[in-house]
Design a protein around this motif. Structure first.
Motif, PDB file in Angstrom:
ATOM      1  N   ARG A  80      -7.715  -0.316   4.525  1.00  0.00           N
ATOM      2  CA  ARG A  80      -7.166   0.655   3.585  1.00  0.00           C
ATOM      3  C   ARG A  80      -5.785   0.253   3.079  1.00  0.00           C
ATOM      4  NH1 ARG A  80      -7.252   6.258   6.141  1.00  0.00           N
ATOM      5  NH2 ARG A  80      -8.078   5.322   7.996  1.00  0.00           N
ATOM      6  N   TYR A  81      -5.084  -0.595   3.825  1.00  0.00           N
ATOM      7  CA  TYR A  81      -3.742  -1.012   3.425  1.00  0.00           C
ATOM      8  C   TYR A  81      -3.743  -2.250   2.537  1.00  0.00           C
ATOM      9  CZ  TYR A  81      -2.224   2.292   6.943  1.00  0.00           C
ATOM     10  OH  TYR A  81      -2.012   3.437   7.650  1.00  0.00           O
TER      11      TYR A  81
ATOM     12  N   PRO B 149      -4.996  -2.850  -0.635  1.00  0.00           N
ATOM     13  CA  PRO B 149      -4.556  -2.684  -2.029  1.00  0.00           C
ATOM     14  C   PRO B 149      -3.043  -2.514  -2.167  1.00  0.00           C
ATOM     15  CG  PRO B 149      -6.471  -1.318  -1.620  1.00  0.00           C
ATOM     16  CD  PRO B 149      -6.038  -1.871  -0.296  1.00  0.00           C
ATOM     17  N   ALA B 150      -2.433  -1.749  -1.276  1.00  0.00           N
ATOM     18  CA  ALA B 150      -0.984  -1.557  -1.350  1.00  0.00           C
ATOM     19  C   ALA B 150      -0.241  -2.854  -1.061  1.00  0.00           C
ATOM     20  CB  ALA B 150      -0.552  -0.472  -0.361  1.00  0.00           C
ATOM     21  N   ALA B 151      -0.735  -3.619  -0.106  1.00  0.00           N
ATOM     22  CA  ALA B 151      -0.084  -4.886   0.227  1.00  0.00           C
ATOM     23  C   ALA B 151      -0.201  -5.889  -0.918  1.00  0.00           C
ATOM     24  CB  ALA B 151      -0.696  -5.465   1.500  1.00  0.00           C
ATOM     25  N   VAL B 152      -1.360  -5.938  -1.552  1.00  0.00           N
ATOM     26  CA  VAL B 152      -1.547  -6.853  -2.686  1.00  0.00           C
ATOM     27  C   VAL B 152      -0.673  -6.429  -3.858  1.00  0.00           C
ATOM     28  CG1 VAL B 152      -3.225  -7.623  -4.414  1.00  0.00           C
ATOM     29  CG2 VAL B 152      -3.855  -7.575  -2.003  1.00  0.00           C
ATOM     30  N   LEU B 153      -0.626  -5.147  -4.143  1.00  0.00           N
ATOM     31  CA  LEU B 153       0.213  -4.653  -5.235  1.00  0.00           C
ATOM     32  C   LEU B 153       1.682  -4.976  -4.975  1.00  0.00           C
ATOM     33  CD1 LEU B 153       0.376  -3.101  -7.894  1.00  0.00           C
ATOM     34  CD2 LEU B 153       0.609  -1.014  -6.563  1.00  0.00           C
ATOM     35  N   ALA B 154       2.127  -4.759  -3.755  1.00  0.00           N
ATOM     36  CA  ALA B 154       3.522  -5.070  -3.417  1.00  0.00           C
ATOM     37  C   ALA B 154       3.797  -6.569  -3.534  1.00  0.00           C
ATOM     38  CB  ALA B 154       3.836  -4.584  -2.003  1.00  0.00           C
ATOM     39  N   ALA B 155       2.859  -7.387  -3.111  1.00  0.00           N
ATOM     40  CA  ALA B 155       3.044  -8.840  -3.189  1.00  0.00           C
ATOM     41  C   ALA B 155       3.112  -9.324  -4.632  1.00  0.00           C
ATOM     42  CB  ALA B 155       1.908  -9.549  -2.454  1.00  0.00           C
ATOM     43  N   LEU B 156       2.450  -8.630  -5.544  1.00  0.00           N
ATOM     44  CA  LEU B 156       2.488  -9.002  -6.955  1.00  0.00           C
ATOM     45  C   LEU B 156       3.717  -8.458  -7.673  1.00  0.00           C
ATOM     46  CD1 LEU B 156      -1.255  -8.451  -7.909  1.00  0.00           C
ATOM     47  CD2 LEU B 156      -0.092 -10.633  -7.616  1.00  0.00           C
TER      48      LEU B 156
END
Length: 115
Positions: A46-47, A49-56
């Motif tokens: 569940r985490y 999408p948030a991790a990918v968005l933050a990395a981008l």
């Protein structure tokens, strides 16, 4: 220039593409064979999408050598701060992206549309 021939370069690109495809296929195949995903794995996923968005987003918002004026008044930082607030309040990735992009567009292009 490189000392590699065109064939070696294309072979490297094809090899990397095949490796990427196999890695992604392995997850599809693995989860297709499992009847149910363990709760701990499901909770962890569940985490993603948030991790990918933050990395981008974070590298695009944070400048390498900012000055105080550039940092505080930068449209990216303002839009990122507003998007962070939306993410924190709604916990919805879609709303976060929409509000962040809309804010950035209004800050950057709003004055030229009015005047």
């Amino acid at each position: 220039m490189t000392e590699w021939s065109h064939i070696r370069i294309w072979a490297a690109i094809a090899g990397i593409g095949i490796c990427t495809y196999v890695i992604r296929l392995s997850f599809v195949y693995l989860f297709g064979r499992i009847d149910s995903v363990p709760p701990r794995v499901e909770q962890t996923l569940r985490y993603v999408p948030a991790a990918v968005l933050a990395a981008l987003v974070v590298p695009a918002v944070v400048t390498v050598q900012p000055t105080l004026g550039e940092t505080v008044l930068d449209a990216r930082l303002v839009a990122g701060s507003i998007a962070t607030t939306v993410a924190w309040r709604t916990e919805n990735v879609f709303y976060t992206i929409v509000v962040g992009m809309a804010t950035l567009w209004v800050i950057r292009f709003g004055p030229s549309l009015i005047g």
